[in-house]
Design an enzyme around this catalytic site. Sequence first.
Site, short mmCIF file in Angstrom:
data_model
loop_
_atom_site.label_atom_id
_atom_site.label_comp_id
_atom_site.label_asym_id
_atom_site.label_seq_id
_atom_site.Cartn_x
_atom_site.Cartn_y
_atom_site.Cartn_z
N HIS A 14 0.97 -1.18 -0.01
CA HIS A 14 0.08 -0.09 0.20
C HIS A 14 0.63 1.26 -0.20
O HIS A 14 1.91 1.13 0.60
CB HIS A 14 -0.84 -0.19 1.29
N PRO A 15 0.48 2.34 -0.82
CA PRO A 15 1.44 3.50 -0.54
C PRO A 15 1.53 3.87 0.62
O PRO A 15 2.84 4.79 0.71
CB PRO A 15 0.48 4.75 -1.35
N VAL A 16 1.10 3.81 1.58
CA VAL A 16 1.79 4.58 2.87
C VAL A 16 2.83 3.68 3.54
O VAL A 16 3.60 3.77 4.35
CB VAL A 16 0.51 4.64 3.96
N LYS A 17 2.90 2.18 2.86
CA LYS A 17 3.93 1.20 3.48
C LYS A 17 5.37 1.63 2.90
O LYS A 17 5.68 2.78 2.31
CB LYS A 17 3.35 -0.10 3.42
N LEU A 18 6.20 0.60 3.05
CA LEU A 18 7.70 0.96 2.65
C LEU A 18 7.85 1.18 1.10
O LEU A 18 8.97 1.53 0.88
CB LEU A 18 8.76 -0.15 3.29
#
Length: 386
Positions: free
Chosen positions: A183-187
């Site tokens: 997901h975009p908020v992850k690494l």
Amino acid sequence: MPIRDKLLPYGRHWLDDDDIAAVGRVLRSDWLTTGPTVGEFEGAFARAVGAAHAVAVANGTAALHCAVVAAGVKPGDEVIVPTLTFAASANCVRYQGGRVVFADVREDTLNVDPAQVERLITPRTKAVVAVDYSGQPCDLDELGELCRRRGIVLIEDAAHAIGATYRGRPVGAIADLTAFSLHPVKLMTTGEGGVVTTSDAAMARRLRAFRNHGISADHRERAAAGSWEYDIGELGYNYRLTDFQCALGLSQLRKMKGWLDARRHIAGRYQNALGRLAQLILPVTLGDRESGWHLYVVRLRLEQLRVDRKRVFEALRAENIGVNVHYIPVPWHSYYQGLGYRKGDWPVAEDAYARMLTLPLFPRMTDQDVDDVVGAMTKVIDHYAT
Ligand SMILES: *Cc1c(COP(=O)(O)O)cnc(C)c1O
């Protein structure tokens, strides 16, 4: 006057022109999905985390669902899950009709406490979902030993921990099954996306079938055999990841090393600067592991403040610092309350929840951004200190 005029978010993805070009090349090719880029990405991801097999799926929650299925969880089986995590770590057990047994966390790392896990094991325990909270690997040797002795499957929820290491080994090569989120908020990101890794060939086959309706051989094997035949051995889902998303994944994977260094640099700057504030408890990273630093979570010493966490949160938001809270204890959600879980049963996680704030942390943050967060935190804490 707020410290910043525009909100600094707590996390943000990083896309360059070469990422966009890589996606464009696949969009102009013959294969939008189930094509060669999927296998290429899976191979590169497996190599990056030292795993024998990597299976790409639609999102991190699907990765967890696939892992729970590969672990053989059936209705009525118990699965131990930490209280302090994103709800998906527990929801995936419910998809298969399993019973979630919530475990408390360690006071220092906020990772699941192996002593609590041991206490909660029963003859019905089928699996443990261990979450690498904030990016720091949990106690994988202790948990692995507990599970091995009793034939329990260890699933690692490494949504926060791509690139993290434990006793010199990369996360992804340690637990029976490891689930990652893209997901975009992850690494790193593929928009939506997820990966499951395992060293077990039979589990890998089951994962591949489950993400594709339960179909046992893929269409290329059938085409090679010149046959229309296929079989559905067990009920599966359509959890496939597209080729153009995998192209983005390949491109992002090449930048992970630099991004991890940037995250570690920012976390180090926070540790140095915020250590001066006696009202904060800073994250603790144990000496035998390296965090992926998805989240930088501080806890407030509320005894030394005149206000609660909510007030400090609002004051920091007013300074345009995009603080967040990870997480509301999962059994506190109405769905789980309806299943009969009672607040107060997980004192360490619940106390941590009352005190915690996630500070902005993403590779593109500048030293000035970090200084703004430190400046705002210092201003707010000094104002409310007793
Ligand atoms: C983000 C996350 C997930 C779910 O990942 P998605 O890709 O959003 O489905 C699962 N577990 C944890 C701990 C997460 O942070």
